[in-house]
Design a protein around this motif. Structure first.
Motif, short mmCIF file in Angstrom:
data_model
loop_
_atom_site.label_atom_id
_atom_site.label_comp_id
_atom_site.label_asym_id
_atom_site.label_seq_id
_atom_site.Cartn_x
_atom_site.Cartn_y
_atom_site.Cartn_z
N GLY A 270 0.82 -1.20 0.00
CA GLY A 270 0.00 0.00 0.00
C GLY A 270 0.85 1.25 0.00
O GLY A 270 1.87 1.34 -0.69
N ALA A 271 0.44 2.23 0.80
CA ALA A 271 1.09 3.55 0.83
C ALA A 271 2.30 3.53 1.73
O ALA A 271 2.27 4.02 2.85
N ILE A 272 3.37 2.94 1.24
CA ILE A 272 4.59 2.86 2.02
C ILE A 272 5.64 3.79 1.42
O ILE A 272 5.73 3.94 0.20
N ASP A 273 6.43 4.42 2.28
CA ASP A 273 7.53 5.26 1.85
C ASP A 273 8.82 4.48 2.09
O ASP A 273 9.29 4.39 3.23
N PRO A 274 9.43 3.90 1.06
CA PRO A 274 10.66 3.13 1.28
C PRO A 274 11.80 3.97 1.83
O PRO A 274 12.73 3.43 2.42
N GLY A 275 11.72 5.30 1.66
CA GLY A 275 12.76 6.17 2.17
C GLY A 275 12.62 6.50 3.64
O GLY A 275 13.43 7.25 4.19
N GLY A 276 11.62 5.94 4.32
CA GLY A 276 11.42 6.20 5.74
C GLY A 276 10.52 5.15 6.37
O GLY A 276 9.35 5.39 6.62
N VAL A 277 11.07 3.96 6.63
CA VAL A 277 10.30 2.86 7.19
C VAL A 277 10.41 2.92 8.72
O VAL A 277 11.51 2.84 9.27
N PRO A 278 9.30 3.05 9.43
CA PRO A 278 9.37 3.15 10.89
C PRO A 278 9.72 1.83 11.55
O PRO A 278 9.34 0.76 11.07
N ARG A 279 10.43 1.93 12.65
CA ARG A 279 10.73 0.75 13.47
C ARG A 279 10.26 0.99 14.90
O ARG A 279 10.10 2.13 15.34
N ILE A 280 10.08 -0.11 15.62
CA ILE A 280 9.65 -0.08 17.02
C ILE A 280 10.84 -0.46 17.88
O ILE A 280 11.45 -1.51 17.68
N ARG A 281 11.16 0.36 18.85
CA ARG A 281 12.32 0.11 19.68
C ARG A 281 12.04 -0.95 20.74
O ARG A 281 10.97 -0.97 21.34
N SER A 282 13.01 -1.82 20.95
CA SER A 282 12.92 -2.75 22.06
C SER A 282 13.29 -2.01 23.34
O SER A 282 13.72 -0.87 23.31
N GLY A 283 13.14 -2.67 24.45
CA GLY A 283 13.49 -2.04 25.71
C GLY A 283 12.91 -2.81 26.87
O GLY A 283 12.38 -3.91 26.70
N ARG A 284 12.96 -2.23 28.03
CA ARG A 284 12.49 -2.89 29.25
C ARG A 284 11.41 -2.05 29.91
O ARG A 284 11.37 -1.91 31.12
N GLY A 285 10.54 -1.46 29.09
CA GLY A 285 9.50 -0.61 29.62
C GLY A 285 9.96 0.81 29.82
O GLY A 285 9.19 1.65 30.29
N ALA A 286 11.25 1.11 29.50
CA ALA A 286 11.79 2.45 29.71
C ALA A 286 11.56 3.36 28.51
O ALA A 286 11.71 4.57 28.63
N VAL A 287 11.19 2.78 27.38
CA VAL A 287 11.02 3.55 26.15
C VAL A 287 9.54 3.69 25.84
O VAL A 287 8.83 2.70 25.75
N PRO A 288 9.03 4.91 25.67
CA PRO A 288 7.62 5.06 25.30
C PRO A 288 7.33 4.37 23.97
O PRO A 288 8.14 4.40 23.05
N PHE A 289 6.17 3.74 23.89
CA PHE A 289 5.73 3.10 22.65
C PHE A 289 6.76 2.07 22.18
O PHE A 289 7.12 2.03 21.01
N ASP A 290 7.23 1.24 23.10
CA ASP A 290 8.22 0.24 22.76
C ASP A 290 7.56 -1.03 22.23
O ASP A 290 6.36 -1.06 21.96
N SER A 291 8.36 -2.09 22.07
CA SER A 291 7.84 -3.30 21.45
C SER A 291 6.69 -3.91 22.25
O SER A 291 5.70 -4.38 21.67
N GLY A 292 6.81 -3.89 23.58
CA GLY A 292 5.71 -4.44 24.38
C GLY A 292 4.41 -3.68 24.18
O GLY A 292 3.34 -4.27 24.05
N TYR A 293 4.50 -2.34 24.15
CA TYR A 293 3.31 -1.53 23.92
C TYR A 293 2.65 -1.87 22.60
O TYR A 293 1.44 -2.09 22.50
N TRP A 294 3.43 -1.93 21.51
CA TRP A 294 2.84 -2.13 20.19
C TRP A 294 2.39 -3.56 19.96
O TRP A 294 1.40 -3.80 19.26
N LEU A 295 3.07 -4.54 20.55
CA LEU A 295 2.57 -5.91 20.43
C LEU A 295 1.24 -6.05 21.16
O LEU A 295 0.33 -6.74 20.70
#
Length: 336
Positions: A270-295
């Motif tokens: 769909g509407a993807i921008d290959p020049g800017g693909v977002p990633r989700i940061r891992s962490g231990r609950g210290a990072v807002p919107f981290d992998s646990g939040y998004w999963l």
């Protein structure tokens, strides 16, 4: 944080805001350990009806970003080996199956029906990600060692990841990049010296990337460097140089440029921008919107998650989303 906002992300911004203000709950009971979360197909059977499994190959894909694994993590993005193992267990239990960043951006997502793609990415090429024992085996508490062991326990979880490396990666061990290539992992660019690209002129940006690509292809002939991750999440002043350029007679062209944080990525169809693909940061609950939040969020909103139909020749999705399919993929569209 690096990079620009994603247009697909804004399409569900109202829903995301509501999710951020409420506790996310997991959907239903998890599948038993060792079993896929959704129906799977076999060589003797046809893929199920997409509607029966709520296939949605226009849904979001989590691209997870990891840094160090350490017994006593020092950084907010780091995990212990035990925490990384726990996250892999969760991904498997909830039906995620790994693909590389190059496969994701190419739409090369051949997954069992009812499962979901996840992209595991590792930045900075540290020894905690890949190291070898005195006997020459992969260190069992390194990220690569943990993935290999996990894949041996769960054969339907292909243990592949994308490693974004700098020059002299993994302690400059000459075994490292050939081992990654031989075991199905992707090796991506992360600049020669982990440079802040915004601080360099155009020549300096291209030099950093060309020298990085040369180092990778010299260490592991046959590798094609197809994607890159921005060090520090920072673009060069001329953003186009993150994806394509040349220096000293060598050209580079990347299929995707990976950002730092902080939301799931759109489907490649769909509407993807290959020049800017977002990633989700891992962490231990210290990072807002981290992998646990998004999963958690994806589990609570399964209609927003990419769910495979089991047929790599088709792109299945609810009919009301038909307008989202990019024209390049129209001949494979399978609305229901």
């Amino acid at each position: 944080m690096g990079g620009r906002s994603n247009p697909v992300f804004h399409r569900v911004s109202t829903l995301l805001l509501a999710a951020a203000l409420t506790a996310c709950t997991a959907e239903g009971a998890p599948a038993p350990a060792g079993q896929p979360a959704g129906p799977a197909t076999t060589a003797e059977s046809s893929p199920p009806n997409p509607a029966e499994i709520a296939a949605n190959e226009l849904g979001f894909v989590p691209v997870l970003m990891y840094h160090q694994l350490a017994a006593n993590p020092a950084g907010e993005y780091d995990q212990t080996p035990a925490e990384f193992r726990d996250e892999l267990e969760r991904l498997y239990r909830e039906g995620y199956r790994p693909v590389t960043a190059a496969q994701y951006i190419a739409g090369d997502l051949d997954l069992p029906a009812g499962t979901h793609p996840v992209v595991l990415t590792f930045d900075d090429s540290t020894g905690s990600q890949l190291a070898f024992t005195d006997a020459g085996a992969v260190a069992p508490d390194s990220a690569a060692g943990i993935l290999a062991e996990f894949g041996a326990r769960y054969p339907d979880f292909r243990p592949v990841a994308t490693f974004y490396v700098n020059n002299e990666p993994f302690g400059n061990d000459p075994r490292a990049l050939p081992w990654l290539a031989a075991n199905g992992h992707e090796v991506g660019a992360h600049t020669a010296d982990h440079a802040n690209l915004a601080s360099l002129d155009a020549d300096g940006v291209q030099r950093e990337l060309v020298q990085n690509v040369r180092a990778v292809t010299t260490a592991a002939p046959g590798i094609t460097v197809r994607t890159m991750a921005l060090p520090l999440g920072v673009y060069p002043r001329d953003r186009s140089l993150a994806a394509t350029g040349s220096w000293d007679g060598t050209a580079y062209r990347f299929d995707a440029v990976m950002l730092v944080g902080s939301n799931p990525a759109p489907a490649p169809y769909g509407a993807i921008d290959p020049g800017g693909v977002p990633r989700i940061r891992s962490g231990r609950g210290a990072v807002p919107f981290d992998s646990g939040y998004w999963l958690d969020w994806l589990a609570a909103h399964p209609d927003q998650r990419y769910t495979a139909d089991g047929d790599p020749a088709r792109i299945a999705f609810p009919r009301q989303r038909a307008a989202e399919v990019d024209a390049r993929w129209a001949d494979r569209a399978n609305p229901y």
